[in-house]
Write a protein that holds these residues in place. Structure first.
Motif, PDB file in Angstrom:
ATOM      1  N   GLY A 154       0.791  -1.214   0.000  1.00 33.81           N
ATOM      2  CA  GLY A 154       0.000   0.000   0.000  1.00 33.81           C
ATOM      3  C   GLY A 154       0.822   1.261   0.000  1.00 33.81           C
ATOM      4  N   ASP A 155       2.097   1.177   0.443  1.00 30.55           N
ATOM      5  CA  ASP A 155       2.924   2.361   0.474  1.00 30.55           C
ATOM      6  C   ASP A 155       3.230   2.867  -0.927  1.00 30.55           C
ATOM      7  OD1 ASP A 155       4.405   0.046  -0.004  1.00 30.55           O
ATOM      8  OD2 ASP A 155       6.261   0.953   0.715  1.00 30.55           O
ATOM      9  N   GLN A 156       2.933   2.058  -1.948  1.00 30.24           N
ATOM     10  CA  GLN A 156       3.220   2.456  -3.315  1.00 30.24           C
ATOM     11  C   GLN A 156       2.001   3.060  -4.007  1.00 30.24           C
ATOM     12  OE1 GLN A 156       4.832  -0.946  -5.331  1.00 30.24           O
ATOM     13  NE2 GLN A 156       6.295  -1.362  -3.719  1.00 30.24           N
ATOM     14  N   VAL A 157       0.891   3.165  -3.317  1.00 30.65           N
ATOM     15  CA  VAL A 157      -0.333   3.643  -3.938  1.00 30.65           C
ATOM     16  C   VAL A 157      -0.465   5.143  -3.705  1.00 30.65           C
ATOM     17  CG1 VAL A 157      -2.830   3.417  -4.033  1.00 30.65           C
ATOM     18  CG2 VAL A 157      -1.421   1.407  -3.603  1.00 30.65           C
ATOM     19  N   PHE A 158      -0.116   5.942  -4.691  1.00 30.38           N
ATOM     20  CA  PHE A 158      -0.323   7.387  -4.684  1.00 30.38           C
ATOM     21  C   PHE A 158       0.328   8.075  -3.484  1.00 30.38           C
ATOM     22  CE2 PHE A 158      -4.470   5.838  -6.670  1.00 30.38           C
ATOM     23  CZ  PHE A 158      -3.899   5.766  -7.925  1.00 30.38           C
ATOM     24  N   GLY A 159       1.422   7.505  -2.948  1.00 29.21           N
ATOM     25  CA  GLY A 159       2.142   8.143  -1.864  1.00 29.21           C
ATOM     26  C   GLY A 159       1.415   8.177  -0.544  1.00 29.21           C
ATOM     27  N   LEU A 160       0.538   7.204  -0.312  1.00 32.94           N
ATOM     28  CA  LEU A 160      -0.294   7.205   0.900  1.00 32.94           C
ATOM     29  C   LEU A 160       0.192   6.202   1.941  1.00 32.94           C
ATOM     30  CD1 LEU A 160      -3.816   7.486  -0.765  1.00 32.94           C
ATOM     31  CD2 LEU A 160      -2.610   9.266   0.504  1.00 32.94           C
ATOM     32  N   GLU A 177       7.671   1.864  -9.509  1.00 31.67           N
ATOM     33  CA  GLU A 177       7.824   3.212 -10.013  1.00 31.67           C
ATOM     34  C   GLU A 177       7.622   4.189  -8.864  1.00 31.67           C
ATOM     35  OE1 GLU A 177       5.130   3.635 -13.286  1.00 31.67           O
ATOM     36  OE2 GLU A 177       6.525   2.611 -14.639  1.00 31.67           O
ATOM     37  N   LYS A 178       8.658   4.940  -8.553  1.00 28.83           N
ATOM     38  CA  LYS A 178       8.605   5.875  -7.440  1.00 28.83           C
ATOM     39  C   LYS A 178       8.255   7.275  -7.933  1.00 28.83           C
ATOM     40  CE  LYS A 178       9.850   3.099  -4.054  1.00 28.83           C
ATOM     41  NZ  LYS A 178       8.945   2.824  -2.912  1.00 28.83           N
ATOM     42  N   VAL A 179       7.425   7.945  -7.175  1.00 33.11           N
ATOM     43  CA  VAL A 179       7.084   9.340  -7.430  1.00 33.11           C
ATOM     44  C   VAL A 179       7.423  10.110  -6.162  1.00 33.11           C
ATOM     45  CG1 VAL A 179       5.274  10.965  -8.081  1.00 33.11           C
ATOM     46  CG2 VAL A 179       5.209   8.610  -8.944  1.00 33.11           C
ATOM     47  N   PRO A 180       8.205  11.204  -6.249  1.00 31.64           N
ATOM     48  CA  PRO A 180       8.545  11.966  -5.039  1.00 31.64           C
ATOM     49  C   PRO A 180       7.296  12.382  -4.273  1.00 31.64           C
ATOM     50  CG  PRO A 180       9.846  12.731  -6.914  1.00 31.64           C
ATOM     51  CD  PRO A 180       8.826  11.758  -7.460  1.00 31.64           C
ATOM     52  N   ASP A 181       7.381  12.337  -2.941  1.00 28.82           N
ATOM     53  CA  ASP A 181       6.223  12.657  -2.105  1.00 28.82           C
ATOM     54  C   ASP A 181       5.699  14.064  -2.380  1.00 28.82           C
ATOM     55  OD1 ASP A 181       6.283  10.193  -0.948  1.00 28.82           O
ATOM     56  OD2 ASP A 181       7.357  10.825   0.851  1.00 28.82           O
ATOM     57  N   ASP A 200       1.080  -1.803 -10.122  1.00 24.58           N
ATOM     58  CA  ASP A 200       2.107  -0.952  -9.520  1.00 24.58           C
ATOM     59  C   ASP A 200       2.506   0.225 -10.399  1.00 24.58           C
ATOM     60  OD1 ASP A 200       2.215  -2.488  -7.211  1.00 24.58           O
ATOM     61  OD2 ASP A 200       3.699  -3.849  -8.060  1.00 24.58           O
ATOM     62  N   ARG A 201       1.754   0.505 -11.449  1.00 25.62           N
ATOM     63  CA  ARG A 201       2.010   1.686 -12.254  1.00 25.62           C
ATOM     64  C   ARG A 201       0.862   2.671 -12.046  1.00 25.62           C
ATOM     65  NH1 ARG A 201       4.014  -0.843 -18.084  1.00 25.62           N
ATOM     66  NH2 ARG A 201       5.964  -1.758 -17.316  1.00 25.62           N
ATOM     67  N   GLY A 202       1.207   3.913 -11.773  1.00 21.20           N
ATOM     68  CA  GLY A 202       0.198   4.912 -11.522  1.00 21.20           C
ATOM     69  C   GLY A 202       0.008   5.825 -12.719  1.00 21.20           C
ATOM     70  N   TYR A 203      -1.237   6.246 -12.932  1.00 21.13           N
ATOM     71  CA  TYR A 203      -1.560   7.118 -14.059  1.00 21.13           C
ATOM     72  C   TYR A 203      -2.450   8.261 -13.583  1.00 21.13           C
ATOM     73  CZ  TYR A 203      -0.035   3.094 -16.830  1.00 21.13           C
ATOM     74  OH  TYR A 203       0.699   2.062 -17.364  1.00 21.13           O
ATOM     75  N   SER A 247       5.178   8.179 -12.966  1.00 24.22           N
ATOM     76  CA  SER A 247       6.624   8.094 -12.806  1.00 24.22           C
ATOM     77  C   SER A 247       7.366   9.047 -13.735  1.00 24.22           C
ATOM     78  CB  SER A 247       7.097   6.658 -13.057  1.00 24.22           C
ATOM     79  OG  SER A 247       6.782   6.249 -14.372  1.00 24.22           O
ATOM     80  N   ARG A 248       6.680   9.593 -14.749  1.00 25.75           N
ATOM     81  CA  ARG A 248       7.311  10.527 -15.677  1.00 25.75           C
ATOM     82  C   ARG A 248       7.020  11.984 -15.325  1.00 25.75           C
ATOM     83  NH1 ARG A 248       5.566   7.123 -21.076  1.00 25.75           N
ATOM     84  NH2 ARG A 248       7.012   5.380 -20.781  1.00 25.75           N
ATOM     85  N   VAL A 249       6.281  12.197 -14.246  1.00 24.36           N
ATOM     86  CA  VAL A 249       6.030  13.553 -13.770  1.00 24.36           C
ATOM     87  C   VAL A 249       7.203  13.959 -12.874  1.00 24.36           C
ATOM     88  CG1 VAL A 249       4.480  15.069 -12.500  1.00 24.36           C
ATOM     89  CG2 VAL A 249       3.538  13.208 -13.887  1.00 24.36           C
ATOM     90  N   LEU A 250       7.995  14.899 -13.351  1.00 27.33           N
ATOM     91  CA  LEU A 250       9.198  15.305 -12.618  1.00 27.33           C
ATOM     92  C   LEU A 250       8.884  16.298 -11.505  1.00 27.33           C
ATOM     93  CD1 LEU A 250      11.584  15.763 -15.682  1.00 27.33           C
ATOM     94  CD2 LEU A 250      11.109  13.687 -14.359  1.00 27.33           C
ATOM     95  N   ALA A 251       7.851  17.083 -11.681  1.00 29.76           N
ATOM     96  CA  ALA A 251       7.419  18.045 -10.667  1.00 29.76           C
ATOM     97  C   ALA A 251       5.968  18.400 -10.952  1.00 29.76           C
ATOM     98  CB  ALA A 251       8.293  19.300 -10.698  1.00 29.76           C
ATOM     99  N   ALA A 252       5.292  18.910  -9.933  1.00 33.57           N
ATOM    100  CA  ALA A 252       3.875  19.260 -10.100  1.00 33.57           C
ATOM    101  C   ALA A 252       3.533  20.423  -9.190  1.00 33.57           C
ATOM    102  CB  ALA A 252       2.978  18.061  -9.797  1.00 33.57           C
TER     103      ALA A 252
END
Length: 323
Positions: free
Chosen positions: A88-94, A140-144, A186-189, A204-209
């Motif tokens: 679950g730690d990999q789901v949308f940073g939750l 695929e990691k996305v920064p918090d 395990d891939r987020g969109y 995973s391709r979003v570098l910043a938001a």
């Protein structure tokens, strides 16, 4: 946020008994100094937490103390704990929120149920990090900080600025109207629209938001399941290569893990399976079939068979015994 942390601290002590400040700090993802300040705050508020000194010391609650969280029956809590026992730690940073929620779920149960439900973590294992072939999933990691901005824009209905790195393109900033978030294997969109056109972005391709103050142009309600099915159908109807493959049953999952989609499947008279699958292009299909060696055979198209034959001949020539 501190109030949530104080509740989590109390629940940890209730469920695990005596814990050191270092252990509490690791669980709550804060410093030891912060834990000690929280302990003082709880004591001042009347929560019966006390310290035991010595080599095996730590912090404990007086026996019998409990918080009151009601509304969940045994099976409801079991379902939540089972779902939360996966990655679950990999789901949308939750991840941190999930861990805190699981502690509250356990504490909400009557004493008669708590022991059996807490046993879920030992008896149920959902989606472990490796399978029977010792293959680890591609995570695929996305920064918090990035994920927080995306989540917030999706939930508040605001426009979202993303610095996106599309395949083989220079990263660019773009402004989108977020619709929702989807996770698949395990891939987020991020499902969104841009200038009114449907867009699907790999997280995973979003570098910043950055959440923007303007309201997003989107429907008040969204049927994400329907939207996702429609976008998948459009994606699969695009320019992909259809391949008829003959494969050993035990390698079926290996084939499917590399294919874009499966269009048809049936058993063959020889005990092998016949599948019609799609790949992105000839290069993708050749790479995927090469991984399976002699456990699979591409029956069509001829261009793929020719490419694999030439590659095998070149490899055989490379390893031919020297004269």
């Amino acid at each position: 946020m501190r109030a949530d942390r104080l509740v989590s601290l109390v629940l940890l002590l209730r469920q695990r008994g005596r814990l050191t400040a270092d252990t509490l700090a690791r669980e709550l993802e804060v410093s030891t100094r912060t834990v000690l300040r929280d302990i003082e705050a709880l004591s001042a508020a009347g929560v019966p937490v006390y310290a035991e000194r010595g080599r095996h010391g730590g912090f404990s609650l007086l026996p019998g103390f409990r918080t009151e969280l009601t509304g969940l029956n045994h099976d409801e809590a079991l379902a939540l704990l089972t779902a939360g026992s996966g990655r679950g730690d990999q789901v949308f940073g939750l991840g941190s929120a999930l861990a805190s929620a699981m502690r509250k779920v356990v504490d909400a149960l009557p004493d008669s149920h708590r022991v059996t439900v807490s046993d879920v973590s030992q008896r149920f294992l959902v989606e472990p990090e490796t399978d029977l072939l010792s293959r680890r999933p591609v995570t695929e990691k996305v920064p918090d900080t990035t994920m927080i901005e995306i989540r917030r824009a999706v939930l508040t209905g605001h426009k979202l600025g993303i610095h996106y790195a599309a395949t083989d393109r220079t990263p660019q900033w773009r402004t989108v109207d977020p619709i929702g978030l989807v996770t698949v294997r395990d891939r987020g969109y991020l499902l969104a629209t841009r200038s009114g056109a449907d867009r699907t972005y790999r997280l995973s391709r979003v570098l910043a938001a950055e959440e923007l103050p303007e309201p997003a142009q989107r429907p008040d309600r969204a049927d994400l399941d329907r939207v996702w099915r429609e976008r998948c159908a459009r994606f699969l109807s695009g320019d992909h290569m259809a391949v008829l493959v003959r494969v050993r049953p035990e390698r079926r999952e290996d084939l499917l893990s590399t294919a874009v989609a499966v269009r048809a499947e049936e058993p063959g008279a020889d005990g092998w399976l016949r599948l019609e699958v799609t790949f992105q292009d000839l290069r993708h299909a050749e790479w995927a079939l090469w991984q399976l060696g002699t456990d699979a055979e591409a029956l069509t198209p001829r261009s793929l068979r020719t490419s694999l034959r030439d590659r095998a001949a070149a490899m055989a020539g490379r390893y031919r015994d020297p004269p």
